[in-house]
Design a protein around this motif. Structure first.
Motif, PDB file in Angstrom:
ATOM      1  N   GLU A  36      89.301  75.242  18.051  1.00 32.60           N
ATOM      2  CA  GLU A  36      88.975  74.284  19.097  1.00 32.60           C
ATOM      3  C   GLU A  36      90.154  73.395  19.475  1.00 32.60           C
ATOM      4  OE1 GLU A  36      85.197  72.215  18.699  1.00 32.60           O
ATOM      5  OE2 GLU A  36      84.621  73.615  17.100  1.00 32.60           O
ATOM      6  N   LEU A  37      91.288  73.628  18.827  1.00 37.13           N
ATOM      7  CA  LEU A  37      92.470  72.819  19.103  1.00 37.13           C
ATOM      8  C   LEU A  37      93.354  73.484  20.162  1.00 37.13           C
ATOM      9  CD1 LEU A  37      93.447  71.830  15.445  1.00 37.13           C
ATOM     10  CD2 LEU A  37      92.232  70.433  17.121  1.00 37.13           C
ATOM     11  N   PRO A  38      94.219  72.703  20.799  1.00 40.54           N
ATOM     12  CA  PRO A  38      95.155  73.302  21.769  1.00 40.54           C
ATOM     13  C   PRO A  38      96.287  74.019  21.041  1.00 40.54           C
ATOM     14  CG  PRO A  38      95.604  70.966  21.534  1.00 40.54           C
ATOM     15  CD  PRO A  38      94.377  71.243  20.698  1.00 40.54           C
ATOM     16  N   LYS A  39      97.210  74.577  21.791  1.00 39.54           N
ATOM     17  CA  LYS A  39      98.388  75.191  21.191  1.00 39.54           C
ATOM     18  C   LYS A  39      99.181  74.155  20.400  1.00 39.54           C
ATOM     19  CE  LYS A  39      99.234  78.736  24.735  1.00 39.54           C
ATOM     20  NZ  LYS A  39     100.235  79.245  25.713  1.00 39.54           N
ATOM     21  N   THR A  40      99.901  74.623  19.385  1.00 39.10           N
ATOM     22  CA  THR A  40     100.707  73.696  18.578  1.00 39.10           C
ATOM     23  C   THR A  40     101.824  73.067  19.404  1.00 39.10           C
ATOM     24  OG1 THR A  40     102.048  75.572  17.825  1.00 39.10           O
ATOM     25  CG2 THR A  40     100.243  74.867  16.397  1.00 39.10           C
ATOM     26  N   SER A  41     102.174  73.661  20.531  1.00 39.69           N
ATOM     27  CA  SER A  41     103.225  73.093  21.386  1.00 39.69           C
ATOM     28  C   SER A  41     102.743  71.863  22.142  1.00 39.69           C
ATOM     29  CB  SER A  41     103.726  74.147  22.378  1.00 39.69           C
ATOM     30  OG  SER A  41     102.653  74.645  23.168  1.00 39.69           O
ATOM     31  N   GLU A  42     101.449  71.610  22.143  1.00 42.43           N
ATOM     32  CA  GLU A  42     100.906  70.462  22.860  1.00 42.43           C
ATOM     33  C   GLU A  42     100.780  69.274  21.910  1.00 42.43           C
ATOM     34  OE1 GLU A  42      97.139  69.330  25.808  1.00 42.43           O
ATOM     35  OE2 GLU A  42      97.504  71.400  25.172  1.00 42.43           O
ATOM     36  N   PRO A  43     101.474  68.158  22.147  1.00 42.27           N
ATOM     37  CA  PRO A  43     101.416  67.012  21.237  1.00 42.27           C
ATOM     38  C   PRO A  43     100.043  66.355  21.242  1.00 42.27           C
ATOM     39  CG  PRO A  43     102.663  66.459  23.213  1.00 42.27           C
ATOM     40  CD  PRO A  43     102.395  67.923  23.281  1.00 42.27           C
ATOM     41  N   LEU A  44      99.701  65.770  20.102  1.00 39.45           N
ATOM     42  CA  LEU A  44      98.388  65.179  19.914  1.00 39.45           C
ATOM     43  C   LEU A  44      98.457  63.663  19.805  1.00 39.45           C
ATOM     44  CD1 LEU A  44      96.929  67.572  17.180  1.00 39.45           C
ATOM     45  CD2 LEU A  44      96.447  67.625  19.625  1.00 39.45           C
ATOM     46  N   SER A  93      82.185  65.512  24.343  1.00 43.70           N
ATOM     47  CA  SER A  93      83.499  65.726  23.734  1.00 43.70           C
ATOM     48  C   SER A  93      84.321  66.632  24.644  1.00 43.70           C
ATOM     49  CB  SER A  93      83.326  66.375  22.353  1.00 43.70           C
ATOM     50  OG  SER A  93      84.559  66.751  21.788  1.00 43.70           O
ATOM     51  N   GLN A  94      85.543  66.220  24.938  1.00 40.33           N
ATOM     52  CA  GLN A  94      86.400  67.003  25.831  1.00 40.33           C
ATOM     53  C   GLN A  94      86.821  68.317  25.182  1.00 40.33           C
ATOM     54  OE1 GLN A  94      87.187  66.400  28.953  1.00 40.33           O
ATOM     55  NE2 GLN A  94      86.217  64.387  29.104  1.00 40.33           N
ATOM     56  N   ARG A  95      87.015  69.332  26.001  1.00 35.07           N
ATOM     57  CA  ARG A  95      87.491  70.631  25.514  1.00 35.07           C
ATOM     58  C   ARG A  95      89.013  70.646  25.496  1.00 35.07           C
ATOM     59  NH1 ARG A  95      88.906  75.415  28.278  1.00 35.07           N
ATOM     60  NH2 ARG A  95      88.072  74.611  30.246  1.00 35.07           N
ATOM     61  N   LEU A  96      89.596  70.886  24.322  1.00 32.18           N
ATOM     62  CA  LEU A  96      91.045  70.971  24.188  1.00 32.18           C
ATOM     63  C   LEU A  96      91.532  72.421  24.173  1.00 32.18           C
ATOM     64  CD1 LEU A  96      91.851  68.208  21.530  1.00 32.18           C
ATOM     65  CD2 LEU A  96      91.716  68.000  24.025  1.00 32.18           C
ATOM     66  N   TRP A  97      90.683  73.350  23.759  1.00 24.97           N
ATOM     67  CA  TRP A  97      91.087  74.745  23.643  1.00 24.97           C
ATOM     68  C   TRP A  97      91.094  75.424  25.017  1.00 24.97           C
ATOM     69  CZ3 TRP A  97      87.478  78.217  25.426  1.00 24.97           C
ATOM     70  CH2 TRP A  97      86.148  77.784  25.488  1.00 24.97           C
ATOM     71  N   GLN A  98      91.837  76.511  25.083  1.00 28.16           N
ATOM     72  CA  GLN A  98      91.906  77.311  26.297  1.00 28.16           C
ATOM     73  C   GLN A  98      91.644  78.773  25.958  1.00 28.16           C
ATOM     74  OE1 GLN A  98      92.260  76.109  29.344  1.00 28.16           O
ATOM     75  NE2 GLN A  98      92.566  73.992  28.652  1.00 28.16           N
ATOM     76  N   PRO A  99      91.093  79.536  26.884  1.00 25.74           N
ATOM     77  CA  PRO A  99      90.974  80.979  26.648  1.00 25.74           C
ATOM     78  C   PRO A  99      92.347  81.635  26.777  1.00 25.74           C
ATOM     79  CG  PRO A  99      90.407  80.483  28.899  1.00 25.74           C
ATOM     80  CD  PRO A  99      90.665  79.150  28.234  1.00 25.74           C
ATOM     81  N   ILE A 103      92.298  85.916  30.637  1.00 25.48           N
ATOM     82  CA  ILE A 103      90.880  85.658  30.901  1.00 25.48           C
ATOM     83  C   ILE A 103      90.736  84.560  31.949  1.00 25.48           C
ATOM     84  CG2 ILE A 103      88.727  84.825  29.897  1.00 25.48           C
ATOM     85  CD1 ILE A 103      89.385  87.660  29.076  1.00 25.48           C
ATOM     86  N   ALA A 104      91.522  83.493  31.804  1.00 19.24           N
ATOM     87  CA  ALA A 104      91.481  82.418  32.802  1.00 19.24           C
ATOM     88  C   ALA A 104      91.895  82.937  34.172  1.00 19.24           C
ATOM     89  CB  ALA A 104      92.379  81.269  32.360  1.00 19.24           C
ATOM     90  N   ARG A 105      92.897  83.805  34.208  1.00 15.07           N
ATOM     91  CA  ARG A 105      93.352  84.366  35.473  1.00 15.07           C
ATOM     92  C   ARG A 105      92.272  85.248  36.096  1.00 15.07           C
ATOM     93  NH1 ARG A 105      98.594  88.371  36.367  1.00 15.07           N
ATOM     94  NH2 ARG A 105      98.387  88.532  38.641  1.00 15.07           N
ATOM     95  N   PHE A 106      91.574  85.993  35.252  1.00 16.65           N
ATOM     96  CA  PHE A 106      90.480  86.826  35.756  1.00 16.65           C
ATOM     97  C   PHE A 106      89.427  85.980  36.455  1.00 16.65           C
ATOM     98  CE2 PHE A 106      86.157  88.386  34.824  1.00 16.65           C
ATOM     99  CZ  PHE A 106      86.154  89.515  35.628  1.00 16.65           C
ATOM    100  N   ARG A 130      86.586  82.103  21.758  1.00 15.75           N
ATOM    101  CA  ARG A 130      87.006  81.264  22.879  1.00 15.75           C
ATOM    102  C   ARG A 130      86.891  81.986  24.222  1.00 15.75           C
ATOM    103  NH1 ARG A 130      92.527  78.759  20.367  1.00 15.75           N
ATOM    104  NH2 ARG A 130      92.720  80.951  19.842  1.00 15.75           N
ATOM    105  N   ASP A 131      87.361  83.233  24.281  1.00 17.00           N
ATOM    106  CA  ASP A 131      87.290  83.974  25.551  1.00 17.00           C
ATOM    107  C   ASP A 131      85.840  84.179  25.971  1.00 17.00           C
ATOM    108  OD1 ASP A 131      90.033  84.087  25.459  1.00 17.00           O
ATOM    109  OD2 ASP A 131      90.131  86.191  24.858  1.00 17.00           O
ATOM    110  N   MET A 132      85.008  84.565  25.015  1.00 12.65           N
ATOM    111  CA  MET A 132      83.610  84.829  25.315  1.00 12.65           C
ATOM    112  C   MET A 132      82.889  83.566  25.789  1.00 12.65           C
ATOM    113  SD  MET A 132      80.752  86.409  22.715  1.00 12.65           S
ATOM    114  CE  MET A 132      81.424  85.490  21.334  1.00 12.65           C
TER     115      MET A 132
END
Length: 277
Positions: A36-44, A93-99, A103-106, A130-132
Motif C-alpha cells: 500500500e506504499l508508494p515507490k521508494t523513490s517517493e519521499p515520505l 485514507s488516501q491511496r498512496l500505491w499505484q498500479p 494498467i493505468a495506461r490501459f 494492486r492491479d486487480m
C-alpha cells in the motif's frame, strides 16, 4: 518537493483527525501492508506518536524509503493543519500505491480509445492485488488467482480499503493439470498478467478470452538478468515472443519498457478477434 503523507498512529486516533492527504497504516501493520506504499523513490512525510513514530521510521528506512519529514502528533500540529485547511477527520485514507503503469495506461488511454466497456476480468498471479483492485475501482468485475493464500488475503484487504469487491481463488498454475478447469471458454473480457511467465499457460489464456476480449501481458524480457532477478531463461521473454504466440489476435501494443532499476519488461496488449477451439 512532493511528499507522500503517511500516518502511523492507531486507526482510531487517525479517525479523530489527520492530515487531509494522509494514508492510514498503523506502525505495527506496516510489514504486512508494504503493497500500500508508494515507490521508494517517493519521499515520505510521517506522522505518529512516541514509539509508533520511531518504529515506523526505523522500518521504512530499513526498506529503502526516504522519510523527509517526521511529525510528532500534538494538539499544536492539529491546530496548524486546521489553520492551513489541511485537517480532516473520519475514516477516509488516501491511496498512496499505484498500479503497474501499463494498467493505468490501459484504463486512461486504451479503454476510451477502443470504447471498451468494463466486464469480467481475470488477474493471473495477482499477488497482493494492486492491479486487480485498481481495475475494480474502474468498473471491472475482477477475479484474482494466486497460489499464496496470504497474498490473496492482502488483495481482499486492499479491496476493502478502496470499497470495491473482488473475487479470489487459490490455484497452483503449474501443476500440469488444467488450472482453469472451473472457468468456461470465452469467459473473460480482460486478462492481465504481470511479472509472471509460465509458457504452458499461453493456450489457456487464448481459450479464456471472449471474442473482443483484451490480454495485457507485462513481464521480464531477456536482458533483465544483467540487472538482477529473474536470471532463469524460463522466466524471461524473448524479443517478439508474445507477438508470435498471439499472432491470431489484434495486437494493440507491443513494445519494451525499462524499469527504474534497468530491467526490460514487455508492454503487450492484444485483443481477441475470434474464438479459439
Amino acid at each position: 518537493m512532493s511528499l507522500a503523507h503517511l500516518d502511523c498512529r492507531p486507526f482510531a486516533a487517525f479517525c479523530e483527525g489527520h492530515h487531509a492527504a494522509a494514508c492510514a497504516i498503523p506502525s505495527a501493520e506496516l510489514p504486512a501492508r508494504m503493497h500500500e506504499l508508494p515507490k521508494t523513490s517517493e519521499p515520505l512525510a510521517l506522522y505518529g506518536v512516541g514509539d509508533d513514530l520511531h518504529q515506523a521510521y526505523a522500518f521504512l528506512t530499513s526498506k529503502g524509503y526516504h522519510v523527509a519529514q517526521q511529525t510528532e502528533w500534538t494538539r499544536q500540529v492539529e491546530a496548524m493543519l486546521q489553520a492551513e485547511g489541511l485537517w480532516q477527520c473520519g475514516e477516509h485514507s488516501q491511496r498512496l500505491w499505484q498500479p503497474a503503469p501499463l494498467i493505468a495506461r490501459f484504463v486512461t488511454e486504451f479503454m476510451p480509445l477502443y470504447a471498451l466497456t468494463p466486464g469480467e476480468g481475470l488477474d493471473i498471479a495477482c499477488g497482493a492485488g494492486r492491479d486487480m483492485v485498481y481495475l475494480a475501482m474502474h468498473g471491472w468485475a475482477m477475479t484474482g488467482i494466486d497460489y499464496i493464500p496470504a497474498a490473496l488475503q492482502r488483495a481482499q484487504q486492499l479491496a476493502a480499503t478502496q470499497q470495491v469487491c473482488i473475487r479470489s481463488a487459490c490455484v497452483d498454475l503449474e501443476t500440469g493439470t488444467d488450472p482453469f478447469i472451473h472457468y468456461a471458454n470465452g469467459q473473460f473480457d480482460l486478462i492481465t498478467v504481470a511479472r509472471y511467465l509460465h509458457r504452458p499457460l499461453f493456450p489457456w489464456l487464448q481459450r479464456l478470452l471472449k471474442p473482443g476480449g483484451i490480454l495485457i501481458y507485462q513481464t521480464f524480457m531477456q536482458g533483465a538478468e544483467q540487472f538482477g532477478s529473474p536470471r532463469n531463461p524460463n522466466f524471461l521473454l524473448k524479443p517478439g515472443e508474445l507477438a508470435q504466440i498471439f499472432a491470431g489476435t489484434d495486437i494493440l501494443l507491443d513494445t519494451v519498457e525499462t524499469l527504474d532499476d534497468g530491467r526490460p519488461v514487455s508492454a503487450f496488449i492484444c485483443r481477441q478477434v475470434a474464438s479459439f477451439p
